[in-house]
Scaffold this active site. Structure first.
Site, mmCIF file in Angstrom:
data_model
loop_
_atom_site.group_PDB
_atom_site.id
_atom_site.type_symbol
_atom_site.label_atom_id
_atom_site.label_comp_id
_atom_site.label_asym_id
_atom_site.label_seq_id
_atom_site.Cartn_x
_atom_site.Cartn_y
_atom_site.Cartn_z
ATOM 1 N N TYR A 103 30.130 -32.214 -7.088
ATOM 2 C CA TYR A 103 30.071 -31.996 -5.639
ATOM 3 C C TYR A 103 28.671 -32.312 -5.156
ATOM 4 O O TYR A 103 27.689 -31.903 -5.781
ATOM 5 C CB TYR A 103 30.408 -30.540 -5.285
ATOM 6 C CG TYR A 103 31.757 -30.439 -4.620
ATOM 7 C CD1 TYR A 103 31.981 -31.097 -3.415
ATOM 8 C CD2 TYR A 103 32.795 -29.733 -5.194
ATOM 9 C CE1 TYR A 103 33.210 -31.040 -2.803
ATOM 10 C CE2 TYR A 103 34.037 -29.674 -4.583
ATOM 11 C CZ TYR A 103 34.237 -30.340 -3.384
ATOM 12 O OH TYR A 103 35.454 -30.289 -2.776
ATOM 13 N N THR A 128 35.220 -52.132 4.435
ATOM 14 C CA THR A 128 35.716 -51.573 3.178
ATOM 15 C C THR A 128 35.086 -52.362 2.035
ATOM 16 O O THR A 128 34.657 -53.506 2.211
ATOM 17 C CB THR A 128 37.249 -51.655 3.075
ATOM 18 O OG1 THR A 128 37.657 -52.985 3.376
ATOM 19 C CG2 THR A 128 37.918 -50.702 4.034
ATOM 20 N N ARG A 141 37.787 -49.026 -4.033
ATOM 21 C CA ARG A 141 38.340 -48.685 -2.711
ATOM 22 C C ARG A 141 37.368 -47.747 -2.019
ATOM 23 O O ARG A 141 36.966 -46.725 -2.587
ATOM 24 C CB ARG A 141 39.687 -47.964 -2.851
ATOM 25 C CG ARG A 141 40.710 -48.718 -3.632
ATOM 26 C CD ARG A 141 42.091 -48.166 -3.412
ATOM 27 N NE ARG A 141 42.576 -48.607 -2.127
ATOM 28 C CZ ARG A 141 43.094 -49.812 -1.913
ATOM 29 N NH1 ARG A 141 43.198 -50.688 -2.892
ATOM 30 N NH2 ARG A 141 43.511 -50.147 -0.717
#
Ligand code: DSN
Length: 416
Positions: free
Chosen positions: A52, A224, A233
């Protein structure tokens, strides 16, 4: 690594392997797809997945971020260098997430957003009613000219003058021509709008210098990383320094939580690949291949939307041959050629049926195919589309497609 999946979960392993084989055996002509390098794929299967890191490098809400800080900083530096940008946010999970963050940064519900409509080649996240971008904002649309299917900048100027949008979006998912970002800048300046380019499709061409860059002209640029950029991705936002804080706050905590550090590492690797001169050669070949393939289809009587292409994709009107996009997609798939049905400008068919197909050459070019192969692929397509009732022809072509693909293998060492 793959063996551990195979041993533990054969149900999932089977389909991962089948998908890999499908990608290897089929001719992939979906314009938004590509084959990321094995090292890009490898970065996503690392313990970075576990971390995280809400916040930004050196300013996180979690401990233990010293190494991911370095990874994100390297990623930011590389993408800024690649595009000559003042500021980059590398955390968006996708192109749509990147776009939503830009709207969150600059708009309030009900504000006016101006974007290209879907049938002219725009994207759902540019204000289509089925997207939250269409529900939350007052959407003004522009399209292409009925006459030549090109952007009509005078018309766009008049619409902007009349409507005074807060944001103007330029960029598309299915527009086969260069976009004049300088003209869009003039239009945005005339009404005091923020100018955003969504170059999800053309980012790789822009990085390679073979498509004009929006960066000098636009306040914000989104894209992207998995289409022509050939990375994992994900999404990216570039912007002028003056908007850096606004954009960063909009991505996190505005529309996203924790960044995907394994994907950011993969983005950094893809940017390193894109900084290599071989990437420019690759992109040049992508465009040459697309022109060759589109021209061969045109010679056979298929109509190219706007009469041609400048980039990695072309829009083919199949209605002129009595077909729908849906049928064309289905029969090509049976013959081992993957495309997507696509509406064409002023289409009278619904998007699920469509009068066109969109083709693109990033993936076949990554395999090493050149103009000679494009001519052959065009012949395969022509034969299949001329004989929609013949299963026999589709099976025969599929055999030829498989032979061709086996001469240009991908991912041969993965999952073997
Ligand atoms: N779905 C992408 C495309 O195919 O162009 C856009 O998000």
């Amino acid at each position: 690594m793959y063996r551990s999946i195979k041993n533990y979960d054969p149900d999932i392993y089977k389909f991962i392997r089948l998908e890999k084989e499908r990608q290897n055996r089929f001719l992939e002509l979906i314009a938004s797809e590509n084959f990321a390098s094995p090292r890009v794929l490898a970065a996503m299967a690392t313990p970075l997945n576990n971390k995280y890191a809400e916040g930004y490098p050196y300013k996180r809400y979690y401990g233990g971020c010293e190494y991911v800080d370095e990874i994100e900083s390297i990623c930011i530096d590389r993408v800024k260098k690649l595009f000559g940008a003042e500021h980059a946010n590398v955390q968006p999970h996708s192109g749509t997430s990147a776009n939503m963050a830009v709207y969150f940064a600059f708009l309030k519900p009900g504000d006016k957003l101006m974007g290209m409509d879907l049938t002219s080649g725009g994207h759902l996240s540019h204000g289509h009613p089925v997207s939250s971008s269409g529900r939350d904002f007052d959407v003004i649309r522009y399209g292409v000219s009925r006459e030549n299917e090109l952007l009509d900048y005078d018309e766009i100027f008049s619409i902007a003058e009349r409507e005074k949008p807060k944001i103007i979006i330029c960029g598309a998912s299915a527009y086969p021509r260069f976009i004049d970002f300088k003209k869009f800048r003039e239009i945005a300046d005339s009404v005091g709008a923020i100018l955003m380019a969504d170059v999800a499709h053309t980012a790789g061409l822009i990085a390679a210098g073979i498509h004009p860059s929006p960066v000098p002209y636009c306040d914000v640029v989104t894209f992207t990383t998995h289409k022509t950029m050939r990375g994992p991705r994900g999404g990216i936002i570039l912007c002028k320094e003056q908007y850096a804080k606004k954009i960063d706050k909009a991505v996190f905590p505005g529309v996203q939580g924790g960044p995907f550090m394994h994907v950011i590492a993969a983005k950094a690797i893809a940017f390193k690949e894109a900084l290599d001169p071989s990437f420019t050669e690759y992109q040049k070949q992508v465009v040459k291949n697309c022109k060759e393939l589109a021209n061969e289809l045109q010679k056979e009587g298929f109509r190219l939307v706007s009469g041609g292409t400048d980039i990695h994709l072309a829009q083919i009107d199949v209605k002129v041959k009595g077909l729908t996009g849906k049928l064309a997609e289905e029969i090509l798939e049976e013959a081992g050629i993957t495309v997507n049905k696509n509406t064409i400008p002023f289409d009278t068919e619904k998007p699920f049926i469509a009068s066109g197909i969109r083709i693109g050459t990033p993936a076949v070019t990554t395999r090493g195919m050149k103009e000679k192969e494009m001519r052959k692929i065009a012949q395969f397509m022509i034969e299949v589309l001329a004989n929609p009732d013949s299963e026999e022809i589709r099976y025969a072509i599929r055999k030829e497609v498989e032979d061709m693909c086996s001469a240009f293998p991908i991912y041969s060492d993965l999952l073997s």
